[in-house]
Design a protein around this motif. Structure first.
Motif, PDB file in Angstrom:
ATOM      1  N   ASN A 129       0.827  -1.202   0.000  1.00 12.64           N
ATOM      2  CA  ASN A 129       0.000   0.000   0.000  1.00 12.64           C
ATOM      3  C   ASN A 129       0.867   1.259   0.000  1.00 12.64           C
ATOM      4  O   ASN A 129       2.074   1.190   0.225  1.00 12.64           O
ATOM      5  CB  ASN A 129      -1.014  -0.023   1.158  1.00 12.64           C
ATOM      6  N   SER A 130       0.217   2.394  -0.294  1.00 15.75           N
ATOM      7  CA  SER A 130       0.992   3.619  -0.542  1.00 15.75           C
ATOM      8  C   SER A 130       1.579   4.192   0.747  1.00 15.75           C
ATOM      9  O   SER A 130       2.342   5.146   0.716  1.00 15.75           O
ATOM     10  CB  SER A 130       0.137   4.661  -1.256  1.00 15.75           C
ATOM     11  N   SER A 132       3.628   2.577   2.317  1.00 17.27           N
ATOM     12  CA  SER A 132       4.814   1.728   2.392  1.00 17.27           C
ATOM     13  C   SER A 132       4.613   0.545   3.329  1.00 17.27           C
ATOM     14  O   SER A 132       5.566  -0.038   3.823  1.00 17.27           O
ATOM     15  CB  SER A 132       6.060   2.502   2.824  1.00 17.27           C
ATOM     16  N   LYS A 267      13.404   1.602  -5.414  1.00 18.22           N
ATOM     17  CA  LYS A 267      12.696   1.620  -4.129  1.00 18.22           C
ATOM     18  C   LYS A 267      11.215   1.314  -4.302  1.00 18.22           C
ATOM     19  O   LYS A 267      10.619   0.604  -3.500  1.00 18.22           O
ATOM     20  CB  LYS A 267      12.886   2.979  -3.442  1.00 18.22           C
ATOM     21  N   VAL A 268      10.615   1.870  -5.369  1.00 10.66           N
ATOM     22  CA  VAL A 268       9.195   1.607  -5.604  1.00 10.66           C
ATOM     23  C   VAL A 268       9.009   0.118  -5.887  1.00 10.66           C
ATOM     24  O   VAL A 268       8.103  -0.529  -5.370  1.00 10.66           O
ATOM     25  CB  VAL A 268       8.660   2.462  -6.778  1.00 10.66           C
ATOM     26  N   ASN A 271       9.014  -1.879  -2.897  1.00 11.82           N
ATOM     27  CA  ASN A 271       7.757  -1.746  -2.181  1.00 11.82           C
ATOM     28  C   ASN A 271       6.651  -2.635  -2.729  1.00 11.82           C
ATOM     29  O   ASN A 271       5.840  -3.171  -1.986  1.00 11.82           O
ATOM     30  CB  ASN A 271       7.269  -0.295  -2.253  1.00 11.82           C
ATOM     31  N   ILE A 272       6.621  -2.749  -4.057  1.00 15.26           N
ATOM     32  CA  ILE A 272       5.474  -3.477  -4.633  1.00 15.26           C
ATOM     33  C   ILE A 272       5.859  -4.884  -5.077  1.00 15.26           C
ATOM     34  O   ILE A 272       5.038  -5.616  -5.620  1.00 15.26           O
ATOM     35  CB  ILE A 272       4.835  -2.697  -5.823  1.00 15.26           C
TER      36      ILE A 272
END
Lengths: 332, 332
Positions: A129-130, A132, A267-268, A271-272
């Motif tokens: 989720n946004s 993190s 990094k993104v 995260n996903i």
């Protein structure tokens, strides 16, 4: 020391990435790995210095992805069957499988068995989720045509996972629906909503977007809906990535831009990335069962093992049994 | 000249963005706009040079977003009621509404009426795919607890839309399920799958990811599932965007990278942007009804009007009625 059984042969790419993942995990954590598969094939991938921490268990067959899950009970020489039985027989505390997920689920349910009061085990998965963080969604495919009491139990099991494994003291449990108001939902969801009101952590309906904005910790749904949402989400992320790649190729300036943004994209991605958690726990069975993707990378397997270790050393089983025990009257 | 009724007051931001959208559309296309709302409020937003192409229709009330859709029939002085009745009475050929979507749907169904043989109208929406095209998904919220014959009809209506509006000669129709194999799905989906086999354009089950990779043109589902998938997809896209923004802020190099990638992000945004199509058609009613988002920008309203024009000048109505007529025996 925790002993973990690993179906080393069932994945789409053979035993190599799986064994690599096990070795990466052994470098960082204390446990003993039971690798199940063809000893002659697996042997060469085991470096000498890890031989003490790995036991090879011979299995002559592989349960193929194209086979029907119901046939797995008859195939006692498959790597998945033998890996499950290591847990059933008390030799190992947990299993990690990148093989046939339906077969893993059936064997875990039928041979390891369900926890007391559990009607149907459910596959739970973590979604990014946004904030993190991670949102737990269940069920994502084990059960279609659920009844409201099944959805209620998914709520209880999801809450237990959030508390015991994700260390969230008061997780916010929501039920996926086509609108936030109590009046929204299909019949099953509306009646599950009423049952879920008995959980103090239940915050009501949540919409599809709330999985990804961090406003719930656990989202409950039927396995039919959960599977479609899971794959649609992966589809959106990969469509956006493909569109960016396609456009970038057309412009030298943009290629330079991508280079400068490399650390951001990394990094993104972290995260996903599915690899970061590596597997989906099957909640509701007596021992830890982690279902990994057939295409798992070594990193995914490593993280699936970490998840299994955390799981095996937690009080999630007692948590689920005790909680379900409290609500016996609600579960028909 | 096509006459389009527009509920100018029902949106979240009042009449200003809606009227701006109408004016943008009038600059690019020939049509006559009937703006329904408070004449005193709307009047000042109409530039003199457009007064000939715009008729203001007085409505004293607004149907609020928080009201229950069922109450709308009693509120005959609302802008949405009067706009729908302009179509019902044959003064306009189409309606665009950014107001209460449930109310728009109820009024269109009850006052404009369903096409022959249609059991339940469905909201269809276009979603972006990585082939830079669009996939039509229906139903996305009009109907929960569907029967298999409803899903079958959604297939027929989606096919008609793809042929008549998207100009796809042989659209590929799929039904959303938790796996590609015919055996996958909940009971309703499996039985709808059997009915849909009567459509030559039906290609079988599709998974959630296939909406976004361009392997189907039309994806069929129940409104409960469709609404969750729609919102989850929006949620993923916005979570990814937010994560990128958050990371970019931390690095000057990355900020420069974003600047160089500006044209890429712009093109990707154009591809995935809701504003580019601006509204979801309600399929199965006798006249074109486009349901736009309450938060529609002027651009979204402009594109919703373009969609209404295309729709009104097409043969989609005959197409739906004729096709459904052929399969009367399947629809219980």
């Amino acid at each position: 020391m925790t002993k973990i059984a690993i179906d080393a042969m069932g994945g789409d790419f053979g035993c190599e990435p799986i064994i690599q993942g096990v070795i990466q995990a052994l470098k960082e954590c204390e446990f003993h790995a039971y690798l199940v598969g063809d000893e002659k094939i697996m042997g060469p991938f085991i470096p000498t210095e890890f031989k003490e921490k790995i036991t090879l268990i011979q299995a002559d067959e592989i349960f193929e992805m194209k086979e029907g899950a119901t046939d797995v009970l008859k195939k006692k020489d498959t790597s998945i069957f033998k890996a499950i039985d290591l847990v059933r027989d008390g030799i190992c505390e947990a299993i990690v499988s990148a093989g046939h997920s339906g077969a893993t689920m059936s064997l875990a349910t039928l041979r390891i068995g369900r926890l007391k009061n559990v009607l149907r085990p459910a596959i739970a998965t973590l979604m990014p989720n946004s904030k993190s963080g991670r949102t737990l969604v269940l069920d994502v495919g084990a059960n279609v045509d659920c009844k409201s009491e099944h959805l209620f139990q998914f709520g209880v099991m999801g809450e237990a996972y959030a508390k015991s494994i994700m260390s969230i003291k008061s997780p916010r449990i929501g039920i996926l629906s086509n609108g936030e108001e109590d009046s929204k939902g299909d019949e099953i969801t509306k009646s599950a909503h009423k049952l879920l009101k008995n959980l103090p952590t239940f915050i009501g309906n949540c919409e599809g977007s709330e999985i990804f904005d961090g406003s719930v910790d656990v989202a409950i749904c039927d396995g039919f809906v959960g599977n479609i949402v899971l794959k649609a989400s992966e589809g959106v992320a990969s469509a956006v990535t493909n569109l960016i790649k396609k456009e970038v190729k057309k412009s030298i300036v943009a290629i330079l831009g991508v280079t400068l943004m490399k650390s951001v994209f990394k990094k993104v991605k972290k995260n996903i990335d599915y690899d970061e958690y590596g597997g989906a726990p099957l909640l509701g069975v007596k021992k830890c069962t982690i279902i990994s993707h057939g295409k798992s990378s070594p990193k995914a397997i490593k993280n699936a093992i970490f998840q299994a270790l955390k799981f095996s050393n937690s009080n999630i089983y007692e948590n689920i049994e005790n909680e379900l025990g409290k609500f016996k009257n609600l579960q028909g």
